[in-house]
Design an enzyme around this catalytic site. Sequence first.
Site, short mmCIF file in Angstrom:
data_model
loop_
_atom_site.label_atom_id
_atom_site.label_comp_id
_atom_site.label_asym_id
_atom_site.label_seq_id
_atom_site.Cartn_x
_atom_site.Cartn_y
_atom_site.Cartn_z
N CYS A 2 0.86 -1.17 0.00
CA CYS A 2 0.00 0.00 0.00
C CYS A 2 0.90 1.22 0.00
O CYS A 2 2.09 1.14 0.30
CB CYS A 2 -0.86 0.02 1.26
N ASN A 100 0.93 -0.03 6.12
CA ASN A 100 1.32 -0.91 5.02
C ASN A 100 2.08 -2.06 5.66
O ASN A 100 2.98 -1.85 6.47
CB ASN A 100 2.24 -0.14 4.05
N GLY A 101 1.69 -3.30 5.29
CA GLY A 101 2.38 -4.46 5.84
C GLY A 101 1.37 -5.48 6.33
O GLY A 101 0.20 -5.43 5.96
#
Length: 586
Positions: A2, A100-101
């Site tokens: 993302c 993100n992740g």
Amino acid sequence: MCGIIGYIGKKDAIPLVLNGLKNLEYRGYDSAGIGAIVNGELIVKKDVGKIDEVFSKINISSIGSNITIGHTRWATHGKVTKENAHPHTDCKNEIAIVHNGIIENYQELKKELISKGHVLKSETDSEIIAHLIEEEMKQRNFEDAFKKAIEKLKGSYAIVAINKNEKEMMGARKESPLVVGVSEDGYFIASDVPSFLDETKRVIYLYDGDVVVINNEIKIFNKGVEVKREIDSIEWDAEQAKKGVFKHFMLKEISEQAEVVKKAIMQDEKIIKEIVNAIKNAKGVYFVGCGTAYHACLEGSYIFSKVAKTHVNVCYAHEFPNYVHFLTPESLVIAISQSGETADTLAAIRAAKEKGAKVMSIVNVAGSTLVRESDKVLLQHAGPEICVLSTKSYTSQLTILVMLAYALVDKLDEAKSKLKELIRYIYYLTSKNTQEYIKKLAEKLKDARDIYLIGRDLQYPTALEAALKIKEVSYIHAEGFAGGELKHGNIALIEKGTPCIIFTSKENEEGIIANASELKARGAYVIGVGPRNSEVFDFFIKVRGAEEANSIVQIIPIQILAYQLAILRGLDPDRPRNLAKSVTVK
Ligand code: F6R
């Protein structure tokens, strides 16, 4: 995968964050959202769709804010829905986070939070972060609560968080990229540099485990201790990260390849020599990478063998754990990656380092994690590659591999002059004339169900890379084969009219033309790419012979073909479905 961005400062934050998100869209485009602090209130706007679609539905131009975060999503946990879009908030809608992740222990944390009365609104792993901070804030201030919450997370993350009651922005990273942009009037925290290049070229690359706290000043902590990080200057400028006169980044980046090869040739010879010495002294050399970068690795192994009689092992980075048993402190791992952030590639080099092996890399993005974690680095200097598909980064990687191979036999200057000779020809290969000619082929192939790509020797990796380009952007099933493998099964797939693209070279003409004839005899529509036409070809793309550098020139017409196929099929070549540029999750 993302894209995340936050801005805190004197300027109007929302337009900056929206512009930043547009520049990050290559990282994901399922859904998008922003969270802004406006007069002490937290306003969150988010929805499913590409950034323009999402924000054209929402009137935000009149909202003034000095603290805003934004997110463009590539779904991992949870479907593509408005609820799952970021930012996510706590129960009281006071804290907003973008992430993100992947949070690996989110189920366990979620259970704990629910037992404490938290109400979660989405199916994502990310939302728990906002609630964890909320929970910690029962006992401490926002900064300390953020740090405590981060300590509880397992997995990979880049996070930015804000709180409506504080003039502060927090960020944290572990195994996912996060950089700070330092401008005259404020700070950005973002996944990637292009997001804020319009505003500043001054950047702080955060390290794994860093927590950044920005209010009147910026402080960075690692393992609870305040640390100093240098401010670097970006060599790219904002124009390079824009489409300019081109309709799509893909075409722009294909067209930049002559310049990119020129820049790749201008390597620091000292580093080339150091890498060459390391290769000569190593007991076992491994090339690792993923996707297109893996194809560069494979091609590199052929080039090394041919030019320098040097053996290297080639491995997909994600398969590399199978090889680590053979590693010793005398092994050398050479990682190839455009972004320098591919999770699989980073995991491979970390595994190698654990065994004491040396790690060197060929990378495009300066300041990336791979650059930081390698013992030596050759930077590609290819400029920002924004299109999800790798094009210019591939030819640039091949250029560097050709130079290394020649340098191994003390012929670096010879490689340089050979490659320099190709530059003018690459201009021709990417010209309007070539594009028009290839469009004729694209018109013939646009409704094909399958396209097969066949090469021998150095042209085999080219066939694999060409197949990847076609399938990922046009969604036509495309597969690359080694010519020698055809009769071991694959030829069963050939029907009347099946398009087969054959890469030829002076060195393997006999064998590959025999393959082409076998395909033709089964009714295939045979397309030749190479220095010499043959009566067996139904369509021919002439590409002059370049010996070990053949792969650099032969891939270009197929990159153009892939682009044209996407356009003729009404697809967006810069944003192929289900894909994102940096694969920062495993
Ligand atoms: C294909 C493509 C991907 C990348 C792969 C590795 O067009 O872009 O296959 O090559 O995800 O990415 P990097 O080079 O950033 O490690």
